[in-house]
Write a protein that holds these residues in place. Structure first.
Motif, PDB file in Angstrom:
ATOM      1  N   GLU A  12      -0.008  -1.764   8.101  1.00 26.92           N
ATOM      2  CA  GLU A  12       0.302  -0.249   8.819  1.00 26.92           C
ATOM      3  C   GLU A  12       1.284  -0.131   9.899  1.00 26.92           C
ATOM      4  OE1 GLU A  12      -3.237  -1.490   9.297  1.00 26.92           O
ATOM      5  OE2 GLU A  12      -3.865  -0.520   7.790  1.00 26.92           O
ATOM      6  N   LYS A  13       1.609  -1.009  10.577  1.00 23.30           N
ATOM      7  CA  LYS A  13       2.765  -1.124  11.499  1.00 23.30           C
ATOM      8  C   LYS A  13       4.111  -1.506  10.795  1.00 23.30           C
ATOM      9  CE  LYS A  13      -0.146  -2.575  15.545  1.00 23.30           C
ATOM     10  NZ  LYS A  13       0.094  -3.564  16.726  1.00 23.30           N
ATOM     11  N   VAL A  14       3.557  -3.433  10.067  1.00 16.53           N
ATOM     12  CA  VAL A  14       4.819  -3.085   8.937  1.00 16.53           C
ATOM     13  C   VAL A  14       5.474  -1.704   8.181  1.00 16.53           C
ATOM     14  CG1 VAL A  14       5.764  -4.557   7.524  1.00 16.53           C
ATOM     15  CG2 VAL A  14       4.354  -5.555   8.563  1.00 16.53           C
ATOM     16  N   VAL A  15       4.588  -1.546   8.015  1.00 11.19           N
ATOM     17  CA  VAL A  15       5.261  -0.404   7.456  1.00 11.19           C
ATOM     18  C   VAL A  15       6.122   1.078   8.067  1.00 11.19           C
ATOM     19  CG1 VAL A  15       4.236   1.735   5.474  1.00 11.19           C
ATOM     20  CG2 VAL A  15       3.433  -0.435   5.351  1.00 11.19           C
ATOM     21  N   GLU A  16       4.986   0.763   8.565  1.00  6.67           N
ATOM     22  CA  GLU A  16       6.078   2.526  10.145  1.00  6.67           C
ATOM     23  C   GLU A  16       7.245   1.080  10.369  1.00  6.67           C
ATOM     24  OE1 GLU A  16       4.856   3.208  14.007  1.00  6.67           O
ATOM     25  OE2 GLU A  16       3.599   2.985  13.218  1.00  6.67           O
ATOM     26  N   TYR A  17       7.415   0.171  10.529  1.00  3.96           N
ATOM     27  CA  TYR A  17       8.439  -0.542  10.992  1.00  3.96           C
ATOM     28  C   TYR A  17      10.013  -0.130   9.926  1.00  3.96           C
ATOM     29  CZ  TYR A  17      12.011  -3.810  11.939  1.00  3.96           C
ATOM     30  OH  TYR A  17      13.689  -4.284  11.901  1.00  3.96           O
ATOM     31  N   LEU A  18       9.020  -0.470   8.594  1.00  2.00           N
ATOM     32  CA  LEU A  18      10.055   0.127   7.258  1.00  2.00           C
ATOM     33  C   LEU A  18      10.638   0.933   7.576  1.00  2.00           C
ATOM     34  CD1 LEU A  18       7.741  -2.518   5.076  1.00  2.00           C
ATOM     35  CD2 LEU A  18      10.547  -3.383   6.796  1.00  2.00           C
ATOM     36  N   GLU A  19       9.790   1.769   7.301  1.00  2.00           N
ATOM     37  CA  GLU A  19       9.837   3.595   6.738  1.00  2.00           C
ATOM     38  C   GLU A  19      10.951   3.630   8.373  1.00  2.00           C
ATOM     39  OE1 GLU A  19       6.502   5.548   6.960  1.00  2.00           O
ATOM     40  OE2 GLU A  19       5.927   4.941   4.384  1.00  2.00           O
ATOM     41  N   LYS A  20      10.421   3.362   9.837  1.00  2.00           N
ATOM     42  CA  LYS A  20      11.962   3.650  11.107  1.00  2.00           C
ATOM     43  C   LYS A  20      13.206   3.300   9.870  1.00  2.00           C
ATOM     44  CE  LYS A  20      12.329   2.718  15.587  1.00  2.00           C
ATOM     45  NZ  LYS A  20      11.554   2.365  16.528  1.00  2.00           N
ATOM     46  N   LYS A  21      13.265   2.574  10.110  1.00  3.84           N
ATOM     47  CA  LYS A  21      14.791   1.516   9.362  1.00  3.84           C
ATOM     48  C   LYS A  21      15.196   1.879   8.478  1.00  3.84           C
ATOM     49  CE  LYS A  21      14.888  -0.420  13.732  1.00  3.84           C
ATOM     50  NZ  LYS A  21      16.320   0.013  14.398  1.00  3.84           N
ATOM     51  N   ASN A  22      14.749   3.129   7.663  1.00  3.99           N
ATOM     52  CA  ASN A  22      14.834   2.512   5.450  1.00  3.99           C
ATOM     53  C   ASN A  22      14.951   1.927   5.127  1.00  3.99           C
ATOM     54  OD1 ASN A  22      15.000   6.412   6.389  1.00  3.99           O
ATOM     55  ND2 ASN A  22      16.760   5.719   7.613  1.00  3.99           N
ATOM     56  N   ILE A  23      13.776   0.456   5.325  1.00  2.00           N
ATOM     57  CA  ILE A  23      14.278   0.273   4.693  1.00  2.00           C
ATOM     58  C   ILE A  23      13.361  -0.194   3.167  1.00  2.00           C
ATOM     59  CG2 ILE A  23      13.424  -2.521   4.126  1.00  2.00           C
ATOM     60  CD1 ILE A  23      14.128  -2.844   7.644  1.00  2.00           C
ATOM     61  N   GLU A  24      14.200  -0.167   1.809  1.00  2.00           N
ATOM     62  CA  GLU A  24      13.423   0.007   0.717  1.00  2.00           C
ATOM     63  C   GLU A  24      12.037  -1.378   0.425  1.00  2.00           C
ATOM     64  OE1 GLU A  24      14.391   0.415  -3.818  1.00  2.00           O
ATOM     65  OE2 GLU A  24      16.560   0.578  -2.776  1.00  2.00           O
ATOM     66  N   TYR A  25      10.932  -0.774   0.415  1.00  2.00           N
ATOM     67  CA  TYR A  25       9.541  -1.259   0.187  1.00  2.00           C
ATOM     68  C   TYR A  25       8.531  -0.719  -1.150  1.00  2.00           C
ATOM     69  CZ  TYR A  25       6.482   1.834   2.870  1.00  2.00           C
ATOM     70  OH  TYR A  25       6.167   2.582   3.390  1.00  2.00           O
ATOM     71  N   SER A  26       8.182  -1.634  -1.052  1.00  2.00           N
ATOM     72  CA  SER A  26       6.447  -1.422  -2.199  1.00  2.00           C
ATOM     73  C   SER A  26       5.289  -1.778  -1.541  1.00  2.00           C
ATOM     74  CB  SER A  26       6.863  -1.604  -3.337  1.00  2.00           C
ATOM     75  OG  SER A  26       7.325  -2.965  -3.526  1.00  2.00           O
ATOM     76  N   ILE A  27       4.084  -1.186  -2.068  1.00  2.00           N
ATOM     77  CA  ILE A  27       2.969  -1.620  -1.877  1.00  2.00           C
ATOM     78  C   ILE A  27       2.314  -1.672  -2.427  1.00  2.00           C
ATOM     79  CG2 ILE A  27       0.842  -1.022  -0.433  1.00  2.00           C
ATOM     80  CD1 ILE A  27       2.323   0.426   1.367  1.00  2.00           C
ATOM     81  N   GLU A  28       1.883  -3.653  -2.285  1.00  2.00           N
ATOM     82  CA  GLU A  28       1.381  -3.916  -3.663  1.00  2.00           C
ATOM     83  C   GLU A  28      -0.215  -3.985  -3.433  1.00  2.00           C
ATOM     84  OE1 GLU A  28       2.946  -3.851  -6.729  1.00  2.00           O
ATOM     85  OE2 GLU A  28       4.730  -3.719  -5.510  1.00  2.00           O
TER      86      GLU A  28
END
Length: 62
Positions: A12-28
């Motif tokens: 959850e914390k990692v995803v929050e950071y990625l969204e804040k920094k607009n880093i593209e990611y996928s949850i698998e």
């Protein structure tokens, strides 16, 4: 793009950071890294595992 395992501790914390920094990611559902998934926080980038003991340390590496 980063891949995040939904079962990893601290996801959850990692995803929050990625969204804040607009880093593209996928949850698998699973990244087949069970040996580290339950003991460290990690993501995969271009097939390479990036892991650390804490979310804060992982964020510094991303």
């Amino acid at each position: 793009m980063l891949q995040v395992c939904k079962n990893n501790n601290g996801v959850e914390k990692v995803v929050e950071y990625l969204e804040k920094k607009n880093i593209e990611y996928s949850i698998e559902n699973c990244l087949d890294e069970c040996a580290i998934c339950h003991s460290k926080v990690f993501v995969k980038k271009d097939g390479e595992v990036i892991s650390e003991d804490t979310v804060e340390e992982l964020i510094k590496k991303i």
